[in-house]
Design an enzyme around this catalytic site. Structure first.
Site, mmCIF file in Angstrom:
data_model
loop_
_atom_site.group_PDB
_atom_site.id
_atom_site.type_symbol
_atom_site.label_atom_id
_atom_site.label_comp_id
_atom_site.label_asym_id
_atom_site.label_seq_id
_atom_site.Cartn_x
_atom_site.Cartn_y
_atom_site.Cartn_z
ATOM 1 N N GLU A 205 7.530 23.819 67.088
ATOM 2 C CA GLU A 205 7.690 25.266 66.878
ATOM 3 C C GLU A 205 7.253 26.009 68.125
ATOM 4 O O GLU A 205 6.234 25.670 68.730
ATOM 5 C CB GLU A 205 6.811 25.798 65.729
ATOM 6 C CG GLU A 205 7.322 25.530 64.360
ATOM 7 C CD GLU A 205 6.398 26.081 63.271
ATOM 8 O OE1 GLU A 205 5.769 27.137 63.481
ATOM 9 O OE2 GLU A 205 6.310 25.430 62.218
ATOM 10 N N GLU B 284 0.707 22.001 60.636
ATOM 11 C CA GLU B 284 -0.457 22.816 60.960
ATOM 12 C C GLU B 284 -1.581 22.728 59.934
ATOM 13 O O GLU B 284 -1.866 23.707 59.223
ATOM 14 C CB GLU B 284 -0.036 24.282 61.134
ATOM 15 C CG GLU B 284 0.985 24.511 62.224
ATOM 16 C CD GLU B 284 1.203 25.977 62.558
ATOM 17 O OE1 GLU B 284 0.675 26.843 61.848
ATOM 18 O OE2 GLU B 284 1.908 26.275 63.553
#
Ligand code: FCB
Length: 437
Positions: A345, A160
């Site tokens: 995720e 991320e």
């Protein structure tokens, strides 16, 4: 979905603890946790889930759950305490033990190189805002791949980059807590270049490597049908999603965003080529969708987020919207044509309660089931999705929210470090044993 890969995910700072043991250096999160008001309850990762000492017990639980793969991250300051230069053998030894113990249990290691715990020593030299970091990250990648590349084949460079760049350097909600647009833009660029260089290092050091990056995608929908709000949603999509996906897949940074910001990262010739590496897979993290509206008074973009009413929300106040998951998976597949997608995720936090030693987390099960359905639907329409990692294996240190927010399938009592599988862990286990319906 026979060959489909089912896994669970965690990250180093959120679970390991042992912050001052065996030669680990400090990370920017150790520092950030000491700043009053930054992390709920003044929590920190000093002990966390004590996974550093309890990893065997944790891997036994994973085995019990039936997962085939484990996504974890390496703490850069544990293996190179100053960021570059001297290597800490004791740190590498820990990951050796972890990897070997996974392989003994026939769980495939999926290694993330960077999940936000930058060595503090590098922050003192400007951190991600210093272009030299590309070389530092390359050196770190050399160390990891030459040590673990014989046993680890699945590599993710960054987790991320949006959070490191925008939350860490524009909004200041995460370490290192900087609030400056130009810094944030340069940071995003240096992160992506580091990703590019690391891909090259992995390819040259690891035979049969499976290489990817993990990007969080957050669909943005307009609050109303007005043209202004629709433009605002388009802009937020550019800033949060396309900003990272476009360059990784060989395009420039989105022109509409650069225009609206009136600013751009400092780009040198050859940079975009370095970023656009050939990838084996894209790691997608998905949690929620956001609703936005136009707001001419807002900076750096003329937008604001809107709290949509009458929708289901998790304990993070994130809207539950599985259909947005399906849609963005299809869109990514169509617009970027990744060779493969892994959901690296996905999960949810709820106010879990322990009653008679049980945690009946039906909301988490519902979230999981509905998102798996959405994923399956996207897959059946052609999205090349090959695996799913539930976030998270254990309750853990949820960054600025400290230990208040629980995302685990396994409950952790932080006082005793006792682990108790929640009802969702049994659900996931059953799903993995039977194969998905
Ligand atoms: C993601 C992070 C992960 C965790 C989840 C809830 O943004 O990658 O570490 O905090 O959110």
């Amino acid at each position: 979905m026979n060959q489909f890969l089912w896994g669970v995910a965690t990250s180093s700072y959120q679970i390991e603890g042992a912050a001052n043991e065996d030669g680990r250096g400090q990370s920017i999160w150790d520092t950030f946790c000491k700043v009053p008001g930054k992390v709920a309850n003044f929590d920190n990762g000093d002990i966390a889930c004590d996974h550093y000492h309890r990893y065997k017990e944790d891997l036994d639980l994973m085995k019990w759950m039936g997962v085939k793969a484990y996504r974890f991250s390496v703490a850069w300051p544990r293996v190179i305490p100053n960021g570059f230069g001297k290597i800490n053998e004791m740190g590498l030894d820990f990951y050796d033990r972890l990897i070997d113990s996974l392989l003994e249990r026939e769980i495939v290691p999926w290694l993330t190189m960077y999940h936000w715990d930058l060595p503090e020593a590098l922050q003192l030299r400007g951190g991600w805002n210093n272009r030299e970091i590309v070389e530092w990250f390359g050196e770190y990648a050399e160390v990891l791949t030459s040590r673990f590349g014989d046993r680890v084949k699945n590599w993710m460079t960054l987790n991320e980059p949006l959070c490191s760049a925008w939350l860490g350097h524009l909004y200041g909600d995460m370490a290192p807590g900087i609030k400056d647009l130009q810094t944030a833009l340069n940071v995003s660029h240096n992160l992506l270049m580091s990703h590019g260089l690391a891909c090259q290092v992995i390819r040259s050091n690891v035979s049969e490597a499976n290489v990817g990056i993990v990007i969080n995608v957050t669909p943005a929908v307009p609050a109303t049908e007005s043209q202004e709000d629709s433009n605002a949603a388009q802009l937020v999509d550019g800033f949060d999603n396309r900003w990272f996906l476009d360059p990784v897949f060989g395009r420039t940074y989105p022109a509409d965003v650069i225009d609206a910001l009136g600013a751009s990262p400092e780009i040198h010739s050859g940079d975009m080529k370095l970023i656009a590496q050939d990838l084996d897979f894209l790691g997608v993290n998905f949690y929620f969708r956001q609703t936005v509206a136009a707001d001419q008074n807002s900076k750096p973009l003329p937008i604001k987020s809107v709290n949509r009413e009458n929708v289901q929300r998790t304990a993070m106040n994130w809207e539950v919207h599985p259909q947005a998951f399906e849609e963005i998976l299809l869109r990514i597949s169509k617009e970027y044509s990744p060779k493969a997608i892994y959901i690296t995720e996905n999960g949810s936090a709820w106010n879990d309660e322990v009653i008679n030693d049980e945690i009946i987390d039906d909301e988490r099960i519902d979230y999981l089931a509905r998102h798996l359905d959405a994923m399956k639907s996207a897959k059946s329409q052609g999205a090349p999705i090959l695996g799913y990692f539930a976030w998270s294996f254990l309750d853990n240190f949820e960054w600025a929210y400290g230990y208040e927010k629980r995302f685990g399938l396994i409950y952790v009592d932080y006082k005793t470090q006792i682990r108790t599988p929640k009802k969702s862990a049994f659900y996931y286990r059953q799903l993995l044993l039977n194969g998905p319906a």
